[in-house]
Write an enzyme that holds these catalytic residues in place. Structure first.
Site, PDB file in Angstrom:
ATOM      1  N   ARG A   1     -12.049   2.791  -8.123  1.00 16.52           N
ATOM      2  CA  ARG A   1     -11.092   3.861  -8.464  1.00 16.52           C
ATOM      3  C   ARG A   1     -11.382   4.433  -9.859  1.00 16.52           C
ATOM      4  O   ARG A   1     -12.088   3.813 -10.644  1.00 16.52           O
ATOM      5  CB  ARG A   1      -9.670   3.302  -8.397  1.00 16.52           C
TER       6      ARG A   1
ATOM      7  N   TRP B   1     -12.068  -1.615  -7.866  1.00 18.54           N
ATOM      8  CA  TRP B   1     -12.801  -1.194  -9.076  1.00 18.54           C
ATOM      9  C   TRP B   1     -13.431   0.173  -8.895  1.00 18.54           C
ATOM     10  O   TRP B   1     -13.823   0.811  -9.857  1.00 18.54           O
ATOM     11  CB  TRP B   1     -13.889  -2.217  -9.421  1.00 18.54           C
TER      12      TRP B   1
ATOM     13  N   HIS C   1       2.256   3.345  -8.934  1.00 16.24           N
ATOM     14  CA  HIS C   1       2.033   1.915  -9.213  1.00 16.24           C
ATOM     15  C   HIS C   1       3.191   1.352 -10.032  1.00 16.24           C
ATOM     16  O   HIS C   1       3.625   0.221  -9.840  1.00 16.24           O
ATOM     17  CB  HIS C   1       0.716   1.714  -9.974  1.00 16.24           C
TER      18      HIS C   1
ATOM     19  N   LEU D   1      10.350 -20.632  -4.878  1.00 20.52           N
ATOM     20  CA  LEU D   1       9.355 -19.746  -4.245  1.00 20.52           C
ATOM     21  C   LEU D   1       8.041 -19.728  -5.027  1.00 20.52           C
ATOM     22  O   LEU D   1       8.049 -19.642  -6.256  1.00 20.52           O
ATOM     23  CB  LEU D   1       9.930 -18.319  -4.200  1.00 20.52           C
TER      24      LEU D   1
ATOM     25  N   ASP E   1       0.835  -1.211   0.000  1.00 15.75           N
ATOM     26  CA  ASP E   1       0.000   0.000   0.000  1.00 15.75           C
ATOM     27  C   ASP E   1       0.869   1.261   0.000  1.00 15.75           C
ATOM     28  O   ASP E   1       1.999   1.246   0.489  1.00 15.75           O
ATOM     29  CB  ASP E   1      -0.914  -0.036   1.237  1.00 15.75           C
TER      30      ASP E   1
ATOM     31  N   ARG F   1       2.044  -4.943   6.147  1.00 16.71           N
ATOM     32  CA  ARG F   1       1.325  -3.896   5.409  1.00 16.71           C
ATOM     33  C   ARG F   1       2.143  -2.618   5.449  1.00 16.71           C
ATOM     34  O   ARG F   1       2.570  -2.180   6.508  1.00 16.71           O
ATOM     35  CB  ARG F   1      -0.071  -3.635   5.960  1.00 16.71           C
TER      36      ARG F   1
ATOM     37  N   GLY G   1      -0.051   5.467  -4.354  1.00 20.54           N
ATOM     38  CA  GLY G   1      -0.650   6.757  -4.728  1.00 20.54           C
ATOM     39  C   GLY G   1      -0.012   7.902  -3.955  1.00 20.54           C
ATOM     40  O   GLY G   1       0.366   8.931  -4.534  1.00 20.54           O
TER      41      GLY G   1
HETATM   42  C1  IPE Z   1      -5.576  -2.641  -0.208  1.00 20.59           C
HETATM   43  O1  IPE Z   1      -5.194  -1.319  -0.350  1.00 20.59           O
HETATM   44  C2  IPE Z   1      -5.568  -3.316  -1.545  1.00 20.59           C
HETATM   45  C3  IPE Z   1      -4.254  -3.509  -2.150  1.00 20.59           C
HETATM   46  C4  IPE Z   1      -3.103  -3.215  -1.632  1.00 20.59           C
HETATM   47  C5  IPE Z   1      -4.275  -4.123  -3.449  1.00 20.59           C
HETATM   48  P1  IPE Z   1      -6.265  -0.146  -0.495  1.00 20.59           P
HETATM   49  O2  IPE Z   1      -5.484   1.107  -0.624  1.00 20.59           O
HETATM   50  O3  IPE Z   1      -7.218  -0.446  -1.584  1.00 20.59           O
HETATM   51  O4  IPE Z   1      -7.033  -0.229   0.884  1.00 20.59           O
HETATM   52  P2  IPE Z   1      -7.914   0.857   1.652  1.00 20.59           P
HETATM   53  O5  IPE Z   1      -8.918   1.372   0.679  1.00 20.59           O
HETATM   54  O6  IPE Z   1      -6.978   1.932   2.087  1.00 20.59           O
HETATM   55  O7  IPE Z   1      -8.478   0.105   2.798  1.00 20.59           O
HETATM   56  C1  IPE Z   2      -1.603   0.297  -3.303  1.00 20.65           C
HETATM   57  O1  IPE Z   2      -1.377   1.653  -3.361  1.00 20.65           O
HETATM   58  C2  IPE Z   2      -1.857  -0.302  -4.657  1.00 20.65           C
HETATM   59  C3  IPE Z   2      -3.251  -0.699  -4.893  1.00 20.65           C
HETATM   60  C4  IPE Z   2      -4.209  -0.662  -4.030  1.00 20.65           C
HETATM   61  C5  IPE Z   2      -3.559  -1.207  -6.215  1.00 20.65           C
HETATM   62  P1  IPE Z   2      -2.554   2.699  -3.313  1.00 20.65           P
HETATM   63  O2  IPE Z   2      -2.936   3.050  -4.725  1.00 20.65           O
HETATM   64  O3  IPE Z   2      -3.675   2.240  -2.467  1.00 20.65           O
HETATM   65  O4  IPE Z   2      -1.827   3.938  -2.653  1.00 20.65           O
HETATM   66  P2  IPE Z   2      -2.461   4.960  -1.620  1.00 20.65           P
HETATM   67  O5  IPE Z   2      -2.978   4.176  -0.487  1.00 20.65           O
HETATM   68  O6  IPE Z   2      -3.553   5.696  -2.346  1.00 20.65           O
HETATM   69  O7  IPE Z   2      -1.315   5.843  -1.256  1.00 20.65           O
HETATM   70 MG    MG Z   3      -4.076   2.439  -0.504  1.00 24.48          MG
END
Ligand code: IPE
Ligand code: IPE
Ligand code: MG
Length: 262
Positions: free
Chosen positions: A91, A89, A57, A151, A40, A204, A43
């Site tokens: 997003r 989805w 990403h 792995l 995570d 995480r 973004g």
């Molecule tokens: C969880 O992250 C999903 C992935 C890492 C693929 P999110 O960024 O989507 O989770 P929330 O929305 O903050 O809970």
């Molecule tokens: C995790 O990064 C990747 C996915 C969920 C696909 P995020 O895109 O959720 O990044 P933040 O949480 O918005 O910073």
């Molecule tokens: Mg996130």
């Protein structure tokens, strides 16, 4: 200038030295067989640099390669990576489209390396909604690595734990035998993680302290490790820190003695 360069070289040397020493030490202890990671913060990593989220990403994809290699070297048996959730989805369309292209890009660049390193690629999640190009790329990787014995790199793609449990319950209903009660093993059998052992360690990144619908059943007894580091900044050193902390945990599984200390 030359002095600065020499200093940099020296630092780099001592850093790798430290990493290698720590790695050696960690490998003497108990290594989690299955590590699951909620990757995570992509973004936010991009936003901090005034870049579009998708750049985060893209950078995160490179980290997948680094951590796969680190996990393999540390003798981790299974690495499950949360790549796209059933909730993602929601997003913006452009971001979703970019994310659906990432597996192809990742595999077109790294599949030869994964094959070379004897890595077996797997995917868990609901495949129905995935675009054909994404599905083709992952199926090709699964097929080409299925005999590999190193792995297991398991991508959670369009994965949601509740979706998984609903699927399992429906399967159990199809098989229903009125004279037989459903057991834990029956449920386990129908989960998308299949024959994989439950994760021993969950990591995480990005400072969020939640599961976001990830492996709710399988994480029942996992050790949790959270870090503020954003996924694109995550490195082998952080992975080692997680393993070091893991080795200092007492895993009792409801009993009284540590069962995971060797
Ligand atoms: C969880 O992250 C999903 C992935 C890492 C693929 P999110 O960024 O989507 O989770 P929330 O929305 O903050 O809970
Ligand atoms: C995790 O990064 C990747 C996915 C969920 C696909 P995020 O895109 O959720 O990044 P933040 O949480 O918005 O910073
Ligand atoms: Mg996130």
């Amino acid at each position: 200038m030359i002095k600065k360069f020499q200093q940099l070289l020296k630092e780099q040397k001592s850093n790798t030295g430290t990493y290698e020493q720590r790695k050696k030490q960690v490998m003497k202890g108990s290594i989690p067989e299955h590590v699951a990671i909620i990757m995570d913060g992509n973004g936010r990593w991009a936003q901090k640099r005034a870049m579009p989220r998708i750049m985060g990403h893209h950078e995160g994809m490179k980290v997948v390669r680094k951590i796969t290699r680190a996990a393999n070297e540390l003798n981790v048996k299974v690495l499950t990576l949360y790549a796209f959730s059933t909730e993602n989805w929601k997003r913006p369309k452009m971001e979703v489209e970019f994310l659906m292209k990432l597996p192809e890009e990742f595999l077109s660049t790294f599949l030869p390396e994964l094959i070379e390193e004897n890595v077996q690629v797997r995917v868990m999640g609901n495949k129905e909604r995935l675009p054909a190009h994404t599905l083709n790329a992952v199926n090709n990787a699964i097929e080409r690595t299925k005999e590999n014995t190193g792995l297991i790199l398991n991508f959670a793609l369009n994965y949601g734990s509740r979706d998984e449990l609903v699927y399992a319950v429906n399967k159990l209903m199809e098989e229903a035998d009125p004279n037989k009660a459903v057991t834990e093993a029956d449920i386990q059998k129908h989960l998308m993680s299949g024959d994989l052992k439950d994760p021993d360690l969950l990591i995480r990144t990005s400072g969020e302290i939640r599961l976001s619908n990830f492996m709710l059943w399988q994480l029942a007894y996992a050790e949790f490790w959270f870090t503020d580091v954003l996924w694109p900044d995550f490195r082998g050193e952080h992975f080692l820190s997680a393993l070091e902390d893991y080795q200092n945990r007492g895993r009792r599984f409801g009993g009284v003695k540590d069962v995971d200390k060797k």
